[in-house]
Structures are given as structure tokens and as C-alpha cells.
Design an enzyme around this catalytic site. Structure first.
Site, PDB file in Angstrom:
ATOM      1  N   GLU A  71       0.814  -1.226   0.000  1.00 49.41           N
ATOM      2  CA  GLU A  71       0.000   0.000   0.000  1.00 49.41           C
ATOM      3  C   GLU A  71       0.842   1.267   0.000  1.00 49.41           C
ATOM      4  O   GLU A  71       0.555   2.220  -0.726  1.00 49.41           O
ATOM      5  CB  GLU A  71      -0.966   0.007   1.196  1.00 49.41           C
ATOM      6  CG  GLU A  71      -2.091  -1.009   1.094  1.00 49.41           C
ATOM      7  CD  GLU A  71      -1.657  -2.424   1.438  1.00 49.41           C
ATOM      8  OE1 GLU A  71      -0.524  -2.610   1.941  1.00 49.41           O
ATOM      9  OE2 GLU A  71      -2.448  -3.360   1.210  1.00 49.41           O
ATOM     10  N   HIS A 140     -11.568  -3.877   9.139  1.00 53.83           N
ATOM     11  CA  HIS A 140     -12.083  -3.774   7.765  1.00 53.83           C
ATOM     12  C   HIS A 140     -13.375  -2.974   7.710  1.00 53.83           C
ATOM     13  O   HIS A 140     -14.182  -3.165   6.804  1.00 53.83           O
ATOM     14  CB  HIS A 140     -12.348  -5.165   7.170  1.00 53.83           C
ATOM     15  CG  HIS A 140     -11.119  -5.954   6.863  1.00 53.83           C
ATOM     16  ND1 HIS A 140     -10.331  -6.513   7.838  1.00 53.83           N
ATOM     17  CD2 HIS A 140     -10.532  -6.269   5.676  1.00 53.83           C
ATOM     18  CE1 HIS A 140      -9.323  -7.154   7.275  1.00 53.83           C
ATOM     19  NE2 HIS A 140      -9.417  -7.021   5.961  1.00 53.83           N
TER      20      HIS A 140
END
Ligand SMILES: Cc1ncc(C[n+]2csc(CCOP(=O)(O)OP(=O)(O)O)c2C)c(N)n1
Lengths: 340, 342
Positions: A71, A140
Site C-alpha cells: 500500500e 475492515h
């Protein structure tokens, strides 16, 4: 079709929020060779939430690029591509993973233009699926938009409808600044009217989703939809709520909020992010600091997420973020209080 | 370092006993390199003096002692190539041809500086000159270089991106992510590690599990070159190879220049972690004097010519400081001017 009908004409196209975003990407890529997509599993997999879909087959692997699980690296690569003439659109698979890319977004993308005295721009778009409601639990399910709205140099959007998902994404790709778009995971399958042409929804303009006289309810993303549903119920109880969908967190359309509060004299701010130090505090403070404060008949109420990570248990998960019932209760309470 | 046969250097006017790496550089190129090394050293000495006199606030990271790696690696770059630099970036800036007076103006925080006084020492960028910025974040430039490489590839403009970082930065995740991506996509990027043995006070022996940063290249299937970073000609020879490989589609390389910073990490460094003997040992390998001595030994420049190069550099730096001192400060009403592009 007669133009005065309240029914949608039969010719109106309905697309899902995910399809609308995909159409925006496709149109941007067709119109401009510099645009490319970038992210984990955006290629043949089609994106974790199906947004990129078949784009890799239409535009090839040079423009729809599967990246390693890196990322920080991919956010940085987007910065580098953006400052040297490309228009990268990056997908962070779940918005939570942006924590690994914070450095590049906050310290590089947001700062480069300023630090270089205006001599470089970072026209990149980061799409971030966020929000709770899928049972995916604490790592999440977060709503992190307020973090980024705190950083000068970034723009932060939260489209709530398929129409906005397309129009705001196209506007973001045109924008010469780094723009983060938080898409709510529960919205991807929702359907709505989406014109076929490549239209833009201006960044920084809130939408009045429902006009009302007794209270202003401000929300964005899924909370704007919950607020609209709540407003229908409130209407049945004789309370007329005006619902403002922020759409853009930074820049924020304070004018629309202020005008509405001037009219309704009451303000309820609803957001999914953690209540403390969040968007609600900012909007409340903006009102408190402005002359609109004098128009208030009741205190401003913030309805935000619990000061807790999003839990796994479905009952707890629901309790952790504002629901329609909570909005109805808070609005009713606020209007009655103002009347007392 | 890979050995090169003298006969590979065709038409270089090889003088007897001269190393092929040095012979490969014509007199004009050597003079330019030497001038830039002088400019870097004198820029930093003047920066230090300005700080002592209270003309500059903040901090600075000096690269005195590391001039050969900055100049040697960038020497074979072409005008349109890109670089990305670090917090210790004055040298890279000058090596790439930035004007000292505009750098000083930036350093002094003036509106006339490269970044209009918004960046300062740690963020100097010369975007038109291909310098995409120094960086206050250790390892921050590495992933950006990957994107620049992608951009070059997509635009097929034949450029190369060279990115500098320290030995300390090679322990950041950003380093590993960047090298991996640059390698899988065969991007035109040259990774240059300036290994000055320390990340602030942390010596490499305690910070790294391998002996050399270049050893890490094998994990990303790219060439890793471990060099004497104080040898201008040697550095330039390897950089030329790496740049040619990148430009021709052969993908990235990792170059490690072993060198040393004579000064502390920054202005707040009390130098408690290294010995005077160690510093003295490295000062005796001064990259500027080494090059000068070699040029004299091979009769390529006489003492007078070498002195002139140095004096010219000093004059340029002196006038650069004077220029910067007299430039206007930015206007506070412009504070939020370049936060967003319109
Ligand atoms: C992400 C990050 N961590 C820590 C720092 C503080 N810091 C600045 S320079 C430095 C040492 C860097 O060492 P190295 O990469 O070897 O470069 P050198 O200073 O030796 O040139 C540290 C720890 C920082 N600026 N950024």
C-alpha cells in the site's frame, strides 16, 4: 413522456453505485490516455468490490495494473506518476489499509505542491471502500475520512448515490489535486439514475436531498440516505426535516449548511466515523463561530459512531454506528426541546 | 566493482597508467564534476556559517565528504532525466545543476527560492530541472521513483529516474516495496544508496542483517553494485552502466556508494557515537583531493588550473549567499496560496 410527471421516465438508466463508478473510470480512460488504474486485484479479479470489473479487458494490463500488496509503495507510485504527467487512480482495497499508505498520502501527496512553491501538482485519485455493516469487524470497517479532511492539501469526497459516484469520480480525476473518495461498501449494490454522458458533480457542493422547515440534518455517504429515510418518518410525525448530503468533506460547503440552519433553527449532524474529534465537531464549531449561532433554538446535536472499534457481533456492530431509529429519536428530541 | 578492460574505452586519449574509469571522462567533464564537488562543499560550508551567524533557522543535514557519490552518479544523466533526493540533499541538487543562488534563497526562506521559501533545506525541488524534490521522510522518495518510472514508460519518453537514499532508509518498508515493484515492471529507475555508515547514531552493523545494502538487490533480482563512494570516476563508470541499462528497458539497478559524512547528522548532533580517529581516517579520503591528486599525477590538469576551479566555485557561492540575504521574505497573506492547484 410529459415533463411534469413525478415518475421517472422509462428511458432513465439505472446503474448500481459500483457500475456507475466503473463507467466513470472507463469514460475517463477513453478520454485521456494519462489516466490509469492501479491497485490490488483491480485486473482480472475486477476489484474486491467489483468496481473495476471488466476494465482490464477493455483497456489492457498497461492501464489497469494489478499491484503487489504494497500500500505504501503503490500510493507513492501514484504520487510519482502524478507529478510527472499521469493521472493515476488508485484503489486501496479496504479503506482501513490506507493506514499503511499514510506517509505517502499525508506527507507527500498533500504537501508537494505547497512545499515546492506551487511548481508541481499531484493530480491523483484514491478510491477507498470504507464503512461498517458487513461483519468484517474492526480492521475492515472503519470510517477514516475525518483524518484526511484534517490535512490541508487533500480533498475528501463521500458520494452517496450512483449519480454522485460517477459524477464525483469524474470531477476528482479532472481535479489537479490529490482527491480521496471514500465509497461506502454497503452502497456498491444500490441502484439509481445515472446518465450515460460523462457529467461532473462539482467538488465542494453539498446537495439538499429534502427540503424542510423544522430541523436540518446533515450527513454524508450512507448517513445521508439514513437521514432521508428518517426524514420520511419524521414527516409522518409532523416534523419537517431538511436533509443535506455533504458529498464533500473537504472542501466543505458551509454556506449550504448555514443557510439551512438559518431557516430551520436546529441542527443535527450524523456521521459514521467515531463521534469524538470528528466531522460533527467541525460543523458544530463552524456554526458556533458564525453569526448563524444566533439563529439556533436548540443545542446542536452530533450523532456519530461509538468511541470504540467496530465490533464483530452484528448486534453490536449495528449499535456502533447511528441508525435510522437513532436519527428519528435525536431529531424528535431536538425539535421538542426547541419548542419547550 | 566490475573490472573494465582499457581497450573498451575507445578514443579516450588514454594516458599511460591512467585508470579506464578516469580516462573515460574527458577534461571538460572532469572539470565540470570537480566544479560541482567544490560547489557542494562550499555551499554547505557557507550554509553552516550562515546558520552560526543566525541567518538561517531550522536545521540542515550536510553531506560534506559525500560529494563524489552525488556528482559521480548524476554525471552520466541527461538533461531531461529525473532525480529524487533526501533530507541530505544539497549535493544532489547542485550535482544536477541547480543554481546555488536560488538554493540559498530557498534555504534563507525567501520568495525567490526554488520553492518560494515554503520548502527550505529539506524540501528543495527544481521541478523544471528534473529534480522532483528532497524529502523530510526517510525513504519517502523511493516509492515516488517507482511512479516516475511508470510515467516514463507510459509516455515512452526515454528518460531515467535516479533516486537517492541512505543506508538507514534501506531498512524502511518503502525501500523493499519500491525495489520489488520497479523490478517486476522493469522500470527505468536507478536506486542510489549513499551508505555513510550511520542512520543518525545507529551504525549499519547494528541496523542491518547483511553487510552491504547492495546485497539486498539479489532479493529483487536486480544488479547490486557496491562501490568506493569517494572515487568520482569509479562511481560515474558504474552509474553510466546502470543508467544505460535502465534507459534501454533492462530495468532497475541498486548502486551503493560507501562514503562518509564529516559533519554530524544535523545541527543538533553532539557526535557521541563515533570517534575522532574514524572521522580523521575518512577525511584523509577526501573525494575532492583524491580526484585532484589523480588528475595531477596524470598531467591532465596543473595546479594552477585546479586552484582556479576552486576559487571560481568559492566566488559563486559567496555571491549566492549575498543574493539570498538581500531577497524579500514571502508575504504572509500568501500563506495558503499553493495548498491547492486551481
Ligand atoms: C520516517 C522517518 N523516520 C525517522 C526520521 C528521522 N531521521 C531523519 S534522517 C534519519 C537518519 C537517516 O539515515 P540514512 O537513511 O542512513 O541517511 P543519512 O542521514 O545517513 O544520509 C532519521 C532517523 C525521519 N525523518 N523520517
Amino acid at each position: 413522456m410529459p415533463s411534469d410527471t413525478l415518475e421517472a421516465p422509462a428511458a432513465i438508466r439505472e446503474l448500481s453505485y459500483a457500475e456507475a463508478a466503473r463507467e466513470a473510470l472507463a469514460q475517463a480512460m477513453e478520454a485521456d490516455e494519462r489516466v490509469f488504474l492501479f491497485g490490488e486485484d483491480v485486473g482480472v479479479y475486477g476489484g474486491a468490490f467489483g468496481v473495476s470489473g471488466d476494465l482490464v479487458h477493455r483497456f489492457g494490463t498497461d492501464r489497469v495494473i494489478d499491484t503487489p500488496i504494497s500500500e505504501l509503495g503503490i500510493a507513492g507510485a501514484a504520487v510519482g506518476a502524478a507529478i510527472t504527467g499521469m493521472r493515476p487512480v488508485l484503489e486501496i482495497q479496504f479503506s482501513d489499509f490506507v493506514t499503511l499508505a499514510m506517509e505517502q498520502i499525508v506527507n507527500q501527496a498533500a504537501k508537494i505542491r505547497f512545499m515546492f512553491g506551487g511548481k508541481a501538482s499531484v493530480p491523483m485519485v484514491v478510491r477507498l471502500p470504507g464503512g461498517s455493516g458487513t461483519g468484517a469487524a474492526a480492521q475492515h470497517s472503519q470510517s477514516l475520512e475525518a483524518w484526511f479532511a484534517h490535512v490541508p492539501g487533500l480533498k475528501v469526497l463521500q458520494p452517496s448515490t450512483p449519480y454522485d459516484a460517477k459524477g464525483m469520480l469524474l470531477a476528482a480525476i479532472d481535479d489537479p489535486n490529490p482527491v480521496l473518495i471514500f465509497e461506502h461498501k454497503l452502497l456498491y449494490k444500490t441502484k439509481g439514475h445515472v446518465p450515460a454522458e460523462a457529467y461532473r458533480v462539482p467538488i465542494g457542493q453539498a446537495a439538499i436531498r429534502r427540503e424542510g422547515a423544522d430541523i436540518t440534518i446533515v450527513g454524508s455517504s450512507i448517513m445521508a440516505l439514513k437521514a432521508q429515510a428518517a426524514a420520511e418518518r419524521l414527516a409522518a410525525e409532523g416534523i419537517s426535516a431538511e436533509v443535506i448530503d455533504l458529498r464533500s468533506i473537504r472542501p466543505i460547503d458551509f454556506t449550504t449548511i448555514a443557510e439551512s440552519v438559518r431557516k430551520t433553527h436546529r441542527l443535527l449532524v450524523v456521521y459514521e466515523g467515531v463521534k469524538t474529534m470528528g466531522i460533527g465537531a467541525e460543523i458544530s464549531a463552524m456554526i458556533a463561530e458564525s453569526e448563524v449561532f444566533d439563529f439556533l433554538d436548540a443545542p446542536i446535536i452530533r450523532l456519530g459512531g461509538a468511541d470504540a472499534p467496530i465490533p464483530y457481533n452484528p448486534v453490536l456492530e449495528k449499535a456502533a454506528v447511528p441508525q435510522e431509529d437513532d436519527i428519528v429519536a435525536a431529531a424528535t428530541n431536538l425539535v421538542r426541546r426547541g419548542e419547550a | 566493482m566490475s573490472a573494465r578492460k582499457t581497450d573498451e574505452i575507445a578514443g579516450a586519449g588514454l594516458k599511460p597508467n591512467q585508470r579506464p574509469e578516469l580516462a573515460a571522462l574527458d577534461d571538460e567533464t572532469v572539470a565540470r564534476a570537480l566544479t560541482r564537488m567544490h560547489l557542494i562543499r562550499k555551499f554547505e560550508e557557507a550554509a553552516e556559517a550562515s546558520y552560526m551567524r543566525g541567518l538561517i533557522h531550522g536545521t540542515m543535514h550536510l553531506s560534506i565528504g559525500q560529494e563524489a557519490s552525488a556528482v559521480g552518479t548524476t554525471l552520466p544523466l541527461e538533461a531531461h532525466d529525473y532525480i529524487l533526493s533526501t533530507h541530505r540533499g544539497h549535493g544532489h541538487c547542485i550535482a544536477r545543476g541547480a543554481e546555488p543562488k536560488l538554493m540559498f534563497a530557498e534555504f534563507f526562506g525567501k520568495e525567490t527560492g526554488y520553492c518560494k521559501g515554503r520548502g527550505g533545506s529539506m524540501h528543495i525541488a527544481d521541478v523544471e530541472g528534473g529534480n522532483l524534490g528532497a524529502n523530510g521522510i526517510v525513504g519517502g522518495g523511493l516509492p515516488i521513483a517507482v511512479g516516475v518510472g511508470m510515467s516514463i514508460k507510459a509516455q515512452k519518453n526515454g528518460r531515467v529516474c535516479m533516486v537517492f537514499f541512505g543506508d538507514g532508509a534501506s531498512n524502511e518498508g518503502a525501500f523493499h516495496e519500491a525495489l520489488n515493484m520497479a523490478s517486476i515492471w522493469k522500470l527505468p529507475v536507478v536506486f542510489v544508496c549513499e551508505n555513510n555508515k550511520y542512520g543518525m547514531s545507529m551504525d549499519i552493523g547494528r541496523a542491518m542483517a547483511v553487510a552491504n545494502v547492495a546485497d539486498r538487490a539479489s532479493a529483487y533480482a536486480m544488479p547490486g553494485h557496491c562501490l568506493d563512494g569517494n572515487d568520482l570516476a569509479g562511481v560515474a563508470a558504474v552509474a553510466r552502466e546502470a543508467i544505460a541499462q535502465a534507459r534501454s528497458g533492462g530495468g532497475p539497478s541498486l548502486i551503493e556508494c560507501k562514503t562518509y559524512r564529516w559533519r554530524g547528522h544535523s545541527k543538533s548532533d553532539r557526535n557521541l557515537y563515533r570517534t575522532k580517529e574514524e572521522i580523521e581516517e575518512w577525511r584523509s579520503q577526501d573525494p575532492i583531493r583524491r580526484l585532484e591528486a589523480e588528475l595531477k599525477a596524470h598531467d591532465r590538469f596543473d595546479a594552477a588550473a585546479l586552484i582556479k576551479l576552486e576559487e571560481d566555485a568559492q566566488r559563486e557561492i559567496d555571491s549566492a549567499v549575498e543574493f539570498a540575504r538581500t531577497c524579500p521574505d514571502p508575504d504572509p497573506k500568501d500563506l495558503t496560496r499553493d495548498v491547492y492547484a486551481l
